[in-house]
Motif scaffolding. Structure first.
Motif, PDB file in Angstrom:
ATOM      1  N   PRO A   4      -1.964  -2.041   1.902  1.00  0.00           N
ATOM      2  CA  PRO A   4      -1.028  -1.663   0.882  1.00  0.00           C
ATOM      3  C   PRO A   4      -1.386  -0.514   0.034  1.00  0.00           C
ATOM      4  CG  PRO A   4      -2.047  -3.589   0.467  1.00  0.00           C
ATOM      5  CD  PRO A   4      -2.668  -3.460   1.714  1.00  0.00           C
ATOM      6  N   LEU A   5      -2.693   0.034   0.210  1.00  0.00           N
ATOM      7  CA  LEU A   5      -3.147   1.162  -0.470  1.00  0.00           C
ATOM      8  C   LEU A   5      -2.798   2.406   0.424  1.00  0.00           C
ATOM      9  CD1 LEU A   5      -6.594   0.395  -1.586  1.00  0.00           C
ATOM     10  CD2 LEU A   5      -4.376   0.440  -2.967  1.00  0.00           C
ATOM     11  N   THR A   6      -2.526   2.135   1.754  1.00  0.00           N
ATOM     12  CA  THR A   6      -2.091   3.392   2.669  1.00  0.00           C
ATOM     13  C   THR A   6      -1.005   3.346   3.430  1.00  0.00           C
ATOM     14  OG1 THR A   6      -3.549   2.633   4.432  1.00  0.00           O
ATOM     15  CG2 THR A   6      -4.730   4.249   2.943  1.00  0.00           C
ATOM     16  N   ASN A   7      -0.284   2.222   3.153  1.00  0.00           N
ATOM     17  CA  ASN A   7       0.929   1.729   4.215  1.00  0.00           C
ATOM     18  C   ASN A   7       1.924   1.363   2.964  1.00  0.00           C
ATOM     19  OD1 ASN A   7       0.455   2.244   7.247  1.00  0.00           O
ATOM     20  ND2 ASN A   7      -1.167   1.067   6.347  1.00  0.00           N
ATOM     21  N   ALA A   8       2.927   2.011   2.893  1.00  0.00           N
ATOM     22  CA  ALA A   8       4.128   1.523   1.829  1.00  0.00           C
ATOM     23  C   ALA A   8       4.875   0.424   2.201  1.00  0.00           C
ATOM     24  CB  ALA A   8       4.970   2.905   1.493  1.00  0.00           C
ATOM     25  N   VAL A   9       4.217  -0.700   2.103  1.00  0.00           N
ATOM     26  CA  VAL A   9       4.848  -2.234   2.521  1.00  0.00           C
ATOM     27  C   VAL A   9       4.908  -3.118   1.496  1.00  0.00           C
ATOM     28  CG1 VAL A   9       4.870  -3.994   4.089  1.00  0.00           C
ATOM     29  CG2 VAL A   9       4.462  -1.740   4.798  1.00  0.00           C
ATOM     30  N   ARG A  10       5.772  -3.671   0.957  1.00  0.00           N
ATOM     31  CA  ARG A  10       5.655  -4.734  -0.373  1.00  0.00           C
ATOM     32  C   ARG A  10       6.402  -5.843   0.354  1.00  0.00           C
ATOM     33  NH1 ARG A  10       7.879  -1.692  -5.684  1.00  0.00           N
ATOM     34  NH2 ARG A  10       9.684  -2.539  -4.850  1.00  0.00           N
ATOM     35  N   ARG A  11       6.598  -6.881  -0.367  1.00  0.00           N
ATOM     36  CA  ARG A  11       7.286  -8.042   0.045  1.00  0.00           C
ATOM     37  C   ARG A  11       8.855  -7.797   0.203  1.00  0.00           C
ATOM     38  NH1 ARG A  11       4.604 -13.261  -2.685  1.00  0.00           N
ATOM     39  NH2 ARG A  11       4.224 -11.823  -4.327  1.00  0.00           N
ATOM     40  N   ASP A  12       9.289  -6.933  -0.657  1.00  0.00           N
ATOM     41  CA  ASP A  12      10.692  -6.685  -0.842  1.00  0.00           C
ATOM     42  C   ASP A  12      11.286  -5.409  -0.215  1.00  0.00           C
ATOM     43  OD1 ASP A  12       9.134  -5.197  -2.802  1.00  0.00           O
ATOM     44  OD2 ASP A  12      10.911  -5.148  -4.099  1.00  0.00           O
ATOM     45  N   LEU A  41      -1.982   7.583 -10.727  1.00  0.00           N
ATOM     46  CA  LEU A  41      -1.558   6.617  -9.829  1.00  0.00           C
ATOM     47  C   LEU A  41      -2.128   5.167  -9.737  1.00  0.00           C
ATOM     48  CD1 LEU A  41       0.261   6.192  -7.078  1.00  0.00           C
ATOM     49  CD2 LEU A  41      -1.947   7.079  -5.764  1.00  0.00           C
ATOM     50  N   LEU A  42      -1.318   4.242 -10.091  1.00  0.00           N
ATOM     51  CA  LEU A  42      -1.917   2.952 -10.537  1.00  0.00           C
ATOM     52  C   LEU A  42      -1.666   2.220  -9.282  1.00  0.00           C
ATOM     53  CD1 LEU A  42      -0.226   2.682 -14.085  1.00  0.00           C
ATOM     54  CD2 LEU A  42      -2.769   3.358 -13.378  1.00  0.00           C
ATOM     55  N   GLY A  43      -2.334   0.980  -9.292  1.00  0.00           N
ATOM     56  CA  GLY A  43      -2.358   0.108  -8.011  1.00  0.00           C
ATOM     57  C   GLY A  43      -1.426  -0.985  -8.240  1.00  0.00           C
ATOM     58  N   SER A  44      -0.748  -1.096  -9.481  1.00  0.00           N
ATOM     59  CA  SER A  44       0.251  -1.978  -9.862  1.00  0.00           C
ATOM     60  C   SER A  44       1.014  -1.526 -11.121  1.00  0.00           C
ATOM     61  CB  SER A  44      -0.252  -3.552 -10.061  1.00  0.00           C
ATOM     62  OG  SER A  44      -0.638  -3.613 -11.313  1.00  0.00           O
ATOM     63  N   THR A  45       2.040  -2.420 -11.527  1.00  0.00           N
ATOM     64  CA  THR A  45       2.572  -2.059 -12.915  1.00  0.00           C
ATOM     65  C   THR A  45       2.000  -2.837 -13.998  1.00  0.00           C
ATOM     66  OG1 THR A  45       4.245  -3.651 -12.448  1.00  0.00           O
ATOM     67  CG2 THR A  45       4.830  -1.432 -11.932  1.00  0.00           C
ATOM     68  N   GLU A  46       0.973  -3.739 -13.794  1.00  0.00           N
ATOM     69  CA  GLU A  46       0.283  -4.579 -14.694  1.00  0.00           C
ATOM     70  C   GLU A  46      -0.378  -3.353 -15.812  1.00  0.00           C
ATOM     71  OE1 GLU A  46       0.645  -7.813 -15.021  1.00  0.00           O
ATOM     72  OE2 GLU A  46       2.129  -7.655 -13.246  1.00  0.00           O
ATOM     73  N   GLN A  47      -0.395  -4.059 -17.079  1.00  0.00           N
ATOM     74  CA  GLN A  47      -1.041  -3.262 -18.201  1.00  0.00           C
ATOM     75  C   GLN A  47      -2.708  -2.791 -17.702  1.00  0.00           C
ATOM     76  OE1 GLN A  47      -0.188  -4.242 -21.841  1.00  0.00           O
ATOM     77  NE2 GLN A  47      -1.701  -2.863 -22.895  1.00  0.00           N
ATOM     78  N   ILE A  51      -6.730   2.456 -11.658  1.00  0.00           N
ATOM     79  CA  ILE A  51      -6.314   3.998 -11.454  1.00  0.00           C
ATOM     80  C   ILE A  51      -7.029   4.129 -10.108  1.00  0.00           C
ATOM     81  CG2 ILE A  51      -6.639   6.104 -12.197  1.00  0.00           C
ATOM     82  CD1 ILE A  51      -6.487   5.353 -14.958  1.00  0.00           C
ATOM     83  N   LEU A  52      -5.902   4.528  -9.091  1.00  0.00           N
ATOM     84  CA  LEU A  52      -6.070   4.791  -7.742  1.00  0.00           C
ATOM     85  C   LEU A  52      -6.577   6.290  -7.626  1.00  0.00           C
ATOM     86  CD1 LEU A  52      -3.594   2.912  -5.741  1.00  0.00           C
ATOM     87  CD2 LEU A  52      -5.606   1.989  -6.332  1.00  0.00           C
ATOM     88  N   VAL A  76       1.256  12.068  -1.352  1.00  0.00           N
ATOM     89  CA  VAL A  76       0.895  12.483  -0.194  1.00  0.00           C
ATOM     90  C   VAL A  76      -0.486  12.957  -0.029  1.00  0.00           C
ATOM     91  CG1 VAL A  76       1.496  14.101   1.427  1.00  0.00           C
ATOM     92  CG2 VAL A  76       3.388  12.949   0.118  1.00  0.00           C
ATOM     93  N   ALA A  77      -1.031  13.847  -0.844  1.00  0.00           N
ATOM     94  CA  ALA A  77      -2.121  14.509  -1.099  1.00  0.00           C
ATOM     95  C   ALA A  77      -3.485  13.753  -0.952  1.00  0.00           C
ATOM     96  CB  ALA A  77      -2.372  15.564  -2.299  1.00  0.00           C
ATOM     97  N   HIS A  78      -3.112  12.447  -1.447  1.00  0.00           N
ATOM     98  CA  HIS A  78      -4.307  11.413  -1.412  1.00  0.00           C
ATOM     99  C   HIS A  78      -4.160  10.345  -0.459  1.00  0.00           C
ATOM    100  CE1 HIS A  78      -5.387  12.735  -5.409  1.00  0.00           C
ATOM    101  NE2 HIS A  78      -3.909  13.223  -5.573  1.00  0.00           N
ATOM    102  N   ASN A  79      -2.943  10.449   0.141  1.00  0.00           N
ATOM    103  CA  ASN A  79      -2.658   9.073   1.300  1.00  0.00           C
ATOM    104  C   ASN A  79      -2.595   8.069   0.664  1.00  0.00           C
ATOM    105  OD1 ASN A  79      -1.680   8.392   3.669  1.00  0.00           O
ATOM    106  ND2 ASN A  79      -3.850   8.082   4.571  1.00  0.00           N
ATOM    107  N   LEU A  80      -2.375   7.516  -0.594  1.00  0.00           N
ATOM    108  CA  LEU A  80      -2.606   6.397  -1.259  1.00  0.00           C
ATOM    109  C   LEU A  80      -0.942   6.056  -1.579  1.00  0.00           C
ATOM    110  CD1 LEU A  80      -5.658   6.862  -3.551  1.00  0.00           C
ATOM    111  CD2 LEU A  80      -5.323   5.443  -1.384  1.00  0.00           C
ATOM    112  N   VAL A  81      -0.754   4.728  -1.744  1.00  0.00           N
ATOM    113  CA  VAL A  81       0.571   4.188  -2.068  1.00  0.00           C
ATOM    114  C   VAL A  81       0.197   3.575  -3.558  1.00  0.00           C
ATOM    115  CG1 VAL A  81       2.214   2.281  -1.680  1.00  0.00           C
ATOM    116  CG2 VAL A  81       1.220   3.612   0.224  1.00  0.00           C
TER     117      VAL A  81
END
Length: 93
Positions: A4-12, A41-47, A51-52, A76-81
Motif C-alpha cells: 500500500p505504500l507503492t500501490n494505490a489500493v485501499r479496501r474501498d 505525505l502521511l501514511g494515514s489520516t490519524e493524528q 510522515i512518509l 509521483v516524484a517519490h513513488n509513494l502513496v
C-alpha cells in the motif's frame, strides 16, 4: 498482495490503472495536482500518522480520493502513496 505504500489500493477504492490486477468496489482515475506549498505525505489520516515524505512546491500529486480536507493518492516524484492536506494542492497545468 500489493504494497500500500507503492500501490494505490485501499479496501474501498483503487487506482484505475490497477483494475486488471486488483478487485476493488470502486476505481478512481488520477487527478493530477501540483503541490503549492511544502506538505507532509502521511501514511494515514490519524493524528500520529508517520510522515512518509516531504512534498515540495511544484511536485505532482495524483489525487484518487478527497475526504475531510485530505487528499489520498500518489506522490509521483517519490513513488509513494499516502495522504496530504488538500489545501496544499492546486490544479496542475
Amino acid at each position: 498482495m500489493f504494497d500500500p505504500l507503492t500501490n494505490a489500493v485501499r479496501r474501498d477504492v483503487a487506482d484505475i490503472r490497477l483494475a486488471d490486477r486488483v478487485f476493488a468496489p470502486h476505481y478512481a482515475a488520477p487527478m493530477p495536482r501540483r503541490v503549492a506549498v511544502e506538505a507532509s505525505l502521511l501514511g494515514s489520516t490519524e493524528q500520529e500518522a508517520p510522515i512518509l515524505a516531504m512534498l515540495r512546491p511544484g511536485e505532482i500529486f495524483e489525487v484518487l480520493d478527497l475526504a475531510g480536507g485530505n487528499a489520498w493518492g500518489i506522490a509521483v516524484a517519490h513513488n509513494l502513496v499516502g495522504y496530504v492536506d488538500a489545501g496544499a494542492l492546486e490544479l496542475a497545468q
